[in-house]
Design an enzyme around this catalytic site. Structure first.
Site, PDB file in Angstrom:
ATOM      1  N   TYR A 150       0.843  -1.210   0.000  1.00  0.00           N
ATOM      2  CA  TYR A 150       0.000   0.000   0.000  1.00  0.00           C
ATOM      3  C   TYR A 150       0.872   1.250   0.000  1.00  0.00           C
ATOM      4  O   TYR A 150       0.681   2.161  -0.815  1.00  0.00           O
ATOM      5  CB  TYR A 150      -0.902  -0.032   1.232  1.00  0.00           C
ATOM      6  CG  TYR A 150      -1.839   1.138   1.371  1.00  0.00           C
ATOM      7  CD1 TYR A 150      -3.040   1.175   0.664  1.00  0.00           C
ATOM      8  CD2 TYR A 150      -1.555   2.200   2.227  1.00  0.00           C
ATOM      9  CE1 TYR A 150      -3.921   2.234   0.807  1.00  0.00           C
ATOM     10  CE2 TYR A 150      -2.428   3.267   2.372  1.00  0.00           C
ATOM     11  CZ  TYR A 150      -3.609   3.275   1.663  1.00  0.00           C
ATOM     12  OH  TYR A 150      -4.485   4.335   1.806  1.00  0.00           O
ATOM     13  N   LYS A 154       1.056   3.997  -2.984  1.00  0.00           N
ATOM     14  CA  LYS A 154       0.636   5.395  -2.801  1.00  0.00           C
ATOM     15  C   LYS A 154       1.786   6.352  -3.098  1.00  0.00           C
ATOM     16  O   LYS A 154       1.573   7.435  -3.650  1.00  0.00           O
ATOM     17  CB  LYS A 154       0.081   5.592  -1.385  1.00  0.00           C
ATOM     18  CG  LYS A 154      -1.229   4.843  -1.135  1.00  0.00           C
ATOM     19  CD  LYS A 154      -2.354   5.335  -2.038  1.00  0.00           C
ATOM     20  CE  LYS A 154      -3.696   4.720  -1.672  1.00  0.00           C
ATOM     21  NZ  LYS A 154      -4.816   5.214  -2.480  1.00  0.00           N
TER      22      LYS A 154
END
Ligand SMILES: NC(=O)c1ccc[n+]([C@@H]2O[C@H](COP(=O)([O-])OP(=O)(O)OC[C@H]3O[C@@H](n4cnc5c(N)ncnc54)[C@H](O)[C@@H]3O)[C@@H](O)[C@H]2O)c1
Length: 244
Positions: A150, A154
């Site tokens: 993640y 991002k």
């Protein structure tokens, strides 16, 4: 016909708030999600708003191509794209499977790129102007103790934004990122309880967490003509906890 926008992950949470906010701004909103029941509930709840639901896995290239054919058949002037859909993936790095890594990167990073490319091809094809906002995370800058895929995805969105802003600026396409802080939605609720949210709110300079509507208002501004000189930037909407 009113100008159209596309919002991914629009069935719930931050994406639903963005879809409702942009429909309130007067856009026809194509809401995209892997699951449509939530989207259909939004449409039923707000019959006054121009919301069109679409089922699509944004990490799937063929599904994205089919989605845009449906959007093209409906709307010839899609002026903006909001890349909001995202998944977390909570395996510690030492235990992370290749499948889990690929799943997170496929939705968060490949999906953001595939949707952006499909949108930009249409804007360039008609010689118009357009704007993209992608939803990043504070974890792009300050990763948590799990969520390595993640955090990487991002951070990838942040630099994808800058690269696309540079490449597509001359074609009239602005590309920006909004960085939410902890926001009370299903995604963090999978790992956090009430006490975590209360503590995080107390630690914020404004004494509360960002809400889905706080994020939506920033997106609305970035898509508006008032933001016409803004591209390649990241805007943190988190109550001041993370200051870049
Ligand atoms: N809630 C937070 O604290 C927080 C903080 C920082 C960033 N974000 C980011 O904000 C965005 C929205 O998250 P949220 O908090 O509303 O989470 P959420 O889980 O409530 O909503 C995410 C939505 O994306 C959809 N989705 C998942 N995979 C998809 C796919 N392959 N194709 C299409 N749709 C898909 C889900 O069905 C869901 O409706 C995400 O990108 C998330 O990473 C959230």
């Amino acid at each position: 016909m009113s100008k159209a926008v596309v919002v991914t992950g629009a069935a719930q949470g931050i994406g639903a708030a963005i879809a409702v906010c942009l429909a309130g701004d007067g856009y026809r909103v194509h809401g995209v999600d892997i699951a449509t029941p939530g989207l259909e509930a939004r449409v039923t709840e707000r019959p006054d708003l121009d919301l069109v639901p679409h089922a699509c896995d944004i990490g799937d290239h063929a599904a994205v191509a089919a989605l845009w054919e449906k959007i093209d058949a409906d709307s010839d002037t899609v002026v903006a794209l909001v890349n909001n859909a995202g998944i977390f993936g909570r395996q510690p790095a030492l235990e992370m499977s290749v499948d889990e890594w690929d799943r997170v990167i496929a939705v968060n990073l490949r999906g953001t790129f595939l949707m952006s490319q499909a949108f930009a091809r249409r804007v360039v094809g008609r010689g118009g102007e357009g704007a993209i906002v992608s939803i990043s995370s504070g974890q792009a800058y300050r990763p948590g103790s799990t969520g390595v895929a993640y955090a990487a995805s991002k951070a990838g969105i942040s630099n994808l934004t800058r690269a696309l802003a540079r490449e597509w600026g001359p074609s009239g396409i602005r590309v920006n990122t909004v960085v939410p802080g902890l926001t009370d939605t299903a995604q963090p609720r999978a790992a956090k309880g009430d006490a975590d949210f209360v503590a995080a709110a107390a630690a914020n300079p404004i004494g509360r967490l960002s809400t889905p509507e706080d994020i939506a208002w920033m997106v609305s501004f970035l898509l508006s003509p008032r933001a016409s000189a803004i591209t390649g930037q990241a805007f943190v909407v988190n109550g001041g906890r993370l200051m870049l």
